[in-house]
Write an enzyme that holds these catalytic residues in place. Structure first.
Site, mmCIF file in Angstrom:
data_model
loop_
_atom_site.group_PDB
_atom_site.id
_atom_site.type_symbol
_atom_site.label_atom_id
_atom_site.label_comp_id
_atom_site.label_asym_id
_atom_site.label_seq_id
_atom_site.Cartn_x
_atom_site.Cartn_y
_atom_site.Cartn_z
ATOM 1 N N HIS A 82 44.305 36.652 38.718
ATOM 2 C CA HIS A 82 44.510 36.978 40.125
ATOM 3 C C HIS A 82 45.845 36.456 40.652
ATOM 4 O O HIS A 82 45.993 36.216 41.845
ATOM 5 C CB HIS A 82 43.358 36.403 40.968
ATOM 6 C CG HIS A 82 42.014 36.927 40.579
ATOM 7 N ND1 HIS A 82 40.842 36.253 40.802
ATOM 8 C CD2 HIS A 82 41.654 38.092 39.951
ATOM 9 C CE1 HIS A 82 39.822 36.949 40.341
ATOM 10 N NE2 HIS A 82 40.296 38.068 39.823
ATOM 11 N N GLU A 91 42.668 47.390 34.341
ATOM 12 C CA GLU A 91 43.498 46.257 33.907
ATOM 13 C C GLU A 91 43.858 46.455 32.435
ATOM 14 O O GLU A 91 43.001 46.771 31.616
ATOM 15 C CB GLU A 91 42.749 44.933 34.116
ATOM 16 C CG GLU A 91 42.394 44.705 35.583
ATOM 17 C CD GLU A 91 41.441 43.538 35.797
ATOM 18 O OE1 GLU A 91 41.190 42.778 34.833
ATOM 19 O OE2 GLU A 91 40.947 43.379 36.919
ATOM 20 N N GLU A 149 35.677 43.225 30.427
ATOM 21 C CA GLU A 149 37.054 42.754 30.628
ATOM 22 C C GLU A 149 37.278 41.372 30.012
ATOM 23 O O GLU A 149 37.386 40.369 30.714
ATOM 24 C CB GLU A 149 37.415 42.745 32.110
ATOM 25 C CG GLU A 149 36.470 42.004 33.038
ATOM 26 C CD GLU A 149 37.021 41.897 34.451
ATOM 27 O OE1 GLU A 149 38.234 41.662 34.616
ATOM 28 O OE2 GLU A 149 36.234 42.065 35.389
#
Length: 399
Positions: free
Chosen positions: A229, A259, A355
Site C-alpha cells: 500500500h 496487481e 494475491e
C-alpha cells in the site's frame, strides 16, 4: 436555527443496483434481526450504509447513520451534503445541522425508540459515541450487528458479481494503460495518472449514472515496491527496475483490483527466481480455491511452496481477501481472508482474491516486492477467474 431538516432536492437518481436487489438485502437483514430478536439497527460505517442504502458518505469529521427496523429505512446525514444523500440513497433521509452540538444524536433520538434491542457496529463506533448512545437511550440494550452484516455481505448476489466482473475488466484496462506509459525516466505519478484516467473514463462509459469517485492507481518502482500500500511518488523509472502495478477501480463504493509484478527492460537471475516462485504460489492458489475449502487450509498449503523455495520468511500478508463494498479507507470482510487464523469455509458466490506477495529487503540479491493478484468468483464446483491481465516473466518484462 433548526436542528433537523429535510432536503429532497431534485429526484431520486438511478442506482447501479435494482430496487429488487436492495429489497433482497433488507429482507435478509430483517430475517437475521428476527432470529437475533433485534428491534432496530443503527449502521454507522461507510460500507454498511452503502450496502443497504446505496449511498457512500464522506465523513469529514461528521457522523452518519442508517436506521433499519422492520418497517422503515432512513439515513442520517449532515447538512453539508444537501440533497445528495436522499437522491442517491434508497430510503428516506433526515439531515442534522451544525448549529448545535450533537445534533446527530438528536436525529437518532428522534428516530429510535428508547427500548428493545438495538444493533450497532461494535467494530466501527468509537467509545465516545457509544457512551452518548447509551446515555441517549438508557432503556435500550445494545448488541453487535457487525458480524451478522459481514456474513451477509460475504456471499454476493448476481448483480454484485456482474458489477465486480465489470470492475475487473476496468482494472485490466488500467493495467494496459500503465504498461503503455512505462518508459525510461518516467515518474511513478505520471504512470499512475495515465492509468487512473483510463479507468475513470471506462467507468463513466459503463455506468453513466453512477458516482465517479475514488478510483486510483498505485504504481511503485524499485525500493517503493516493498509495501503493498505504498503511495505513488515522483521516483523515475530506470532500466532493471522491479515495478508493482496496482489498479483499483471503484464503482459506487465497490472495490476491484489488478496487481502485477513487472520489470523494466531486464531482470537479474535472482529476481527471476523469486518472481517465478511467487508465480508458482499464485498459480497453485488459483487451482485450490473452491467451495468447501477452509481459508486457513489454503494459506497453510501455499506456505509449503514458499518454504520449499526458502522464501516463507519474506511473505508479507495473507493470500487473499473478499470483494464488495470496501476501500483502502473503509470496510473489510475480515472473516473472508486467506490467512492461517481464518476458518471460514468457502461457498458459492463468494468473491475472493489470490494475491501472494514476498518482499526481499534492499541489500539482498533479488530485492523488491513481488505480488500477483486475480479475482475469483466461487461457483458450485470451482471458481471463475475474472482477471484477464497476464502475469509472469514471459509477459511482464516491459521494454
Amino acid at each position: 436555527m433548526e436542528q433537523l431538516i429535510t432536503i429532497k432536492n431534485g429526484n431520486k437518481q438511478n442506482s447501479v443496483f435494482s430496487s429488487e436487489e436492495i429489497q433482497n438485502r433488507l429482507r435478509d437483514l430483517r430475517s437475521n434481526m428476527e432470529t437475533e430478536n433485534i428491534d432496530t439497527i443503527l449502521f454507522t460505517s461507510i460500507h454498511n450504509i452503502n450496502y443497504y442504502n446505496h449511498f457512500v458518505y464522506c465523513s469529514f469529521g461528521r457522523p452518519y447513520g442508517l436506521i433499519v427496523n422492520h418497517d422503515k429505512i432512513k439515513s442520517i446525514s449532515a447538512n453539508i451534503d444537501g440533497g445528495q444523500p436522499w437522491r442517491r440513497g434508497f430510503g428516506d433521509n433526515i439531515i442534522y445541522t451544525d448549529w448545535k452540538k450533537d445534533n446527530y444524536f438528536t436525529a437518532v433520538k428522534n428516530e429510535i425508540k428508547n427500548k428493545g434491542r438495538i444493533g450497532i457496529e461494535y467494530d466501527h463506533i468509537n467509545l465516545e459515541n457509544l457512551k452518548k448512545l447509551k446515555d441517549l437511550l438508557p432503556n435500550a440494550e445494545f448488541v453487535d450487528i457487525s458480524r451478522i452484516s459481514m456474513r451477509q455481505r460475504m456471499v454476493k448476489s448476481v448483480e454484485e458479481i456482474d458489477l465486480i466482473r465489470n470492475g475487473a475488466q476496468v482494472a485490466d484496462i488500467g493495467g494496459a494503460a500503465c504498461v503503455e506509459a512505462i518508459g525510461e525516466g518516467i515518474p511513478e505519478h505520471e504512470i499512475s495518472i495515465h492509468s487512473t484516467t483510463a479507468m475513470v473514463r471506462e467507468i463513466a462509459h459503463r455506468y453513466p449514472e453512477s458516482d465517479i469517485m475514488d478510483t486510483w492507481t498505485w504504481f511503485q518502482s524499485g525500493i517503493n515496491t516493498d509495501g503493498a500500500h505504498n503511495p505513488v511518488t515522483t521516483r523515475k523509472i530506470h532500466k532493471g527496475d522491479i515495478l508493482s502495478l496496482n489498479c483499483f477501480p471503484m464503482i459506487q463504493g465497490y472495490y476491484t483490483a489488478l496487481e502485477r509484478t513487472l520489470f523494466f527492460e531486464n531482470a537479474s537471475e535472482r529476481h527471476l527466481e523469486v518472481w517465478q516462485a511467487n508465480v508458482e504460489v499464485h498459480q497453485h492458489g488459483l487451482e485450490i480455491i473452491k467451495p468447501g475449502v477452509r481459508c486457513c487450509d489454503i494459506a497453510l498449503e501455499l506456505n509449503d511452496i514458499f518454504r520449499k523455495h526458502d522464501l516463507l520468511q519474506y511473505r508479507t500478508f495473507g493470500y487473499g481477501h473478499s470483494f464488495g463494498t470496501l476501500s483502502h479507507y473503509y470496510g473489510r470482510e475480515a472473516g473472508l481472508e486467506l490467512r492461517e487464523d481464518i476458518e471460514t469455509i468457502l461457498e458459492p458466490n463468494m468473491v475472493i482474491s489470490m494475491e501472494p506477495m514476498v518482499m526481499l529487503p534492499e541489500g539482498l540479491p533479488g530485492a523488491g516486492g513481488y505480488r500477483e493478484h486475480d479475482i475469483l468468483v466461487l461457483t458450485e464446483d470451482g471458481a471463475i477467474n475474472l482477471t484477464g491481465f497476464p502475469f509472469g516473466p514471459e509477459h511482464n518484462i516491459i521494454s
